[in-house]
Motif scaffolding. Structure first.
Motif, short mmCIF file in Angstrom:
data_model
loop_
_atom_site.label_atom_id
_atom_site.label_comp_id
_atom_site.label_asym_id
_atom_site.label_seq_id
_atom_site.Cartn_x
_atom_site.Cartn_y
_atom_site.Cartn_z
N LYS A 38 0.83 -1.21 0.00
CA LYS A 38 0.00 0.00 0.00
C LYS A 38 0.87 1.26 0.00
O LYS A 38 0.56 2.23 -0.72
N ARG A 40 3.88 1.50 -1.18
CA ARG A 40 4.51 1.61 -2.49
C ARG A 40 3.55 2.26 -3.50
O ARG A 40 3.95 3.13 -4.27
N THR A 41 2.30 1.84 -3.46
CA THR A 41 1.29 2.45 -4.34
C THR A 41 1.15 3.94 -4.06
O THR A 41 1.15 4.77 -4.98
N GLN A 42 1.03 4.29 -2.78
CA GLN A 42 0.89 5.69 -2.39
C GLN A 42 2.11 6.51 -2.83
O GLN A 42 1.97 7.61 -3.37
N SER A 93 -4.99 0.83 -14.28
CA SER A 93 -4.69 0.33 -12.93
C SER A 93 -5.73 -0.68 -12.44
O SER A 93 -5.48 -1.40 -11.47
N VAL A 342 8.53 -2.87 -7.45
CA VAL A 342 7.30 -3.55 -7.87
C VAL A 342 7.65 -4.78 -8.71
O VAL A 342 7.10 -5.87 -8.52
N ILE A 405 0.95 0.20 -10.93
CA ILE A 405 0.07 0.10 -9.76
C ILE A 405 -0.73 -1.19 -9.80
O ILE A 405 -0.93 -1.87 -8.78
N ASN A 408 1.53 -4.00 -8.79
CA ASN A 408 1.80 -3.91 -7.36
C ASN A 408 0.60 -4.38 -6.54
O ASN A 408 0.74 -5.16 -5.60
N ASN A 409 -0.59 -3.94 -6.92
CA ASN A 409 -1.80 -4.30 -6.17
C ASN A 409 -2.17 -5.76 -6.33
O ASN A 409 -2.92 -6.31 -5.51
#
Length: 417
Positions: A38, A40-42, A93, A342, A405, A408-409
Motif C-alpha cells: 500500500k 509503495r502504491t501511495q 490500474s 514492484v 500500480i 503492485n496491487n
C-alpha cells in the motif's frame, strides 16, 4: 502412566503455543507486507503527482511569453490532456494486467502496430498524418495531435515482456533461444518501420534501448545477451557511420548527427551549427547554483525552440539552478527505484518483466532527454517524462504507471486471498 499422560499434555500444550506464535508472526508478516504494498502504491502516485506539478509549473513559466488569450488556451488544452491521462491511469490500474500476456494479445498488437505504422507512413492526406520536424507518426484531428509512436511504446513493452515471460508462469517448456529470436524479430520490425517508413530515428533508438534494458534483466544467459548487444552495437555503429557519410537525403536528421559528431571531433559545437544545444547550455550555465528564480528565465523568449517540449528541462535548469536539477533528478531516481521494487516483488514473471520494462522506458527516456539538453547525446526528439508538455507522452506514461500500480496491487490480492 500418569506421568506419561502429563508429559504428552505438556508437549501438546507447547506445540499449540508454538503454533499460535507462528500463526501470529505469520499474520504480522502478512500485514507488514500488505502495508509495504500500500505504501509503495501511495509513494508512486505521490511522486508522479509531484513531477506532474513541476511539469505544469515549468510549462506555465515557459508560456508566459505569449498573450493572455494564448496562455489561457494552452492551459485549457493542458488540463484536458491531464484529465484524459487520469482516466487512462485509472483504467489501466484496474484491468487485470495478466490478460495482456496472452498470445492473441501479442499477435494483435503486432498486426495492429505494423498496420498502423504503414497507414501513418503512406496515407496521402498530410493534414491527418502530418510530417513534423521531418518525421511522421502523428495523428492530427481538429487542432489536437497524438503521437502514435509514443503511445505504441506501451504496446511494444507489453509484447516484449510477454515474449520473455513465455513458458514461465505456466511452467511449459519454451526454449530460451526461441524467445531471444522472437524478440530480435519484433525489435527489427518496429526499428525498420520507425527508421525508414516513419523517418523517426530517435523513437526507433528508444525502442531498441528499452529492449536491451529488458534483456539484461531477463533470465537469458549473459553470454547470449552480450552477443546480441555486440551484434546490435556493430550494426548501429555501421549504420551511424553510413548515415553520417551518406545520409544527406534525410535532411535535418542527418544535420543533427553531423553537428554532434563534428562538434566532438572538430570542436565546432558552436552557436551557428548547434544553436539549440548552445542556448540550452547557456541556460544551464546562467542558472548557476540557485537559478534565476521562477519565471525569470530568458531562454524561453525565442532563444530555444521546443522549450515547452523537448527542451523543457533547460527552462527548469535556468530558473531553478543546479540545486533544482539535483532535486528533480533524485525524484526521478526514487520513482525508478519504486517501479523496480514492484518488479522485484511481483509473483508473476510477466508482471516482473512488464514492470521492469516500464522502469526501463521511464529512466532511459529521462537520461536521453537530459543527455540531449546538456549536449552529451545528439538531438533525438524524446520528451522528458512528466516535465515536457507533450500530451502523447503524458498519456503513455499514465497508462504505464497505471500498469505498475496494477502489478503492485496484484500482490495485495494474493496476500488477502
Amino acid at each position: 502412566m500418569d506421568t506419561k499422560i502429563k508429559n504428552r499434555n505438556t508437549n501438546n500444550s507447547s506445540d499449540n503455543l508454538y503454533k499460535k506464535i507462528n500463526d501470529i508472526n505469520r499474520e504480522k508478516r502478512k500485514e507488514e507486507e500488505k502495508n509495504n504494498v500500500k505504501k509503495r502504491t501511495q509513494n508512486i502516485i505521490i511522486i508522479c503527482l509531484i513531477l506532474i506539478f513541476i511539469g505544469f509549473a515549468n510549462f506555465y513559466s515557459a508560456i508566459l511569453r505569449f498573450e493572455s488569450n494564448i496562455v489561457f488556451n494552452k492551459i485549457l488544452k493542458h488540463l484536458l490532456i491531464f484529465s484524459l491521462s487520469v482516466a487512462c491511469f485509472l483504467i489501466s490500474s484496474k484491468i487485470n494486467f495478466k490478460i495482456f500476456k496472452a498470445r492473441r494479445i501479442r499477435y494483435g498488437f503486432l498486426v495492429l502496430g505494423i498496420f498502423t505504422f504503414l497507414i501513418v507512413a503512406y496515407f496521402p492526406n498530410k493534414d491527418i498524418f502530418p510530417i513534423i520536424n521531418g518525421g511522421k507518426g502523428w495523428l492530427r484531428i481538429k487542432g489536437f495531435s497524438l503521437q502514435i509512436t509514443e503511445i505504441f511504446k506501451i504496446a511494444y513493452i507489453i509484447m516484449i515482456s510477454s515474449l520473455l515471460a513465455r513458458g514461465k508462469d505456466d511452467d511449459s517448456e519454451i526454449q530460451v533461444g526461441k524467445n531471444a529470436v522472437s524478440i530480435i524479430i519484433y525489435a527489427t520490425i518496429f526499428g525498420f518501420l520507425l527508421t525508414f517508413s516513419l523517418k523517426d530515428l530517435g523513437t526507433a533508438i528508444h525502442y531498441i534501448i528499452i529492449t536491451i534494458f529488458l534483456l539484461f534483466l531477463s533470465d537469458l544467459k549473459d553470454k547470449l545477451v552480450w552477443t546480441l548487444v555486440g551484434f546490435g552495437f556493430i550494426f548501429l555503429s555501421s549504420a551511424t557511420f553510413l548515415f553520417y557519410k551518406f545520409g544527406e537525403s534525410f535532411g535535418y536528421k542527418h544535420h543533427r548527427l553531423k553537428i554532434f559528431v563534428d562538434g566532438i571531433l572538430e570542436n565546432t559545437y558552436d552557436r551557428v551549427e548547434a544553436y539549440q544545444i548552445y542556448q540550452s547550455l547557456v541556460g544551464f550555465g546562467t542558472g548557476g547554483l540557485f537559478g534565476k528564480g521562477y519565471g525569470n528565465g530568458v531562454q524561453k523568449y525565442s532563444y530555444i525552440p521546443e522549450v515547452e517540449t523537448d527542451f523543457a528541462i533547460s527552462t527548469f535548469g535556468e530558473e531553478m539552478g543546479l540545486l533544482g536539477m539535483i532535486l528533480i533528478l533524485i525524484t526521478f531516481f526514487i520513482l525508478f527505484i519504486l517501479i523496480m521494487n514492484v518488479a522485484e516483488n511481483s509473483k508473476s514473471y510477466f508482471g516482473k518483466y512488464l514492470a521492469a520494462a516500464i522502469g526501463g522506458y521511464f529512466i532511459t527516456q529521462t537520461i536521453i532527454n537530459i543527455g540531449v539538453a546538456i549536449g552529451l547525446i545528439p538531438v533525438l526528439g524524446i520528451p522528458l517524462p512528466f516535465i515536457s508538455s507533450g500530451g502523447s507522452s503524458l498519456l503513455a506514461l499514465s497508462i504505464a504507471m497505471g500498469l505498475v500500480i496494477n502489478i503492485n496491487n496484484s500482490k495485495l490480492k494474493d496476500l488477502e486471498g
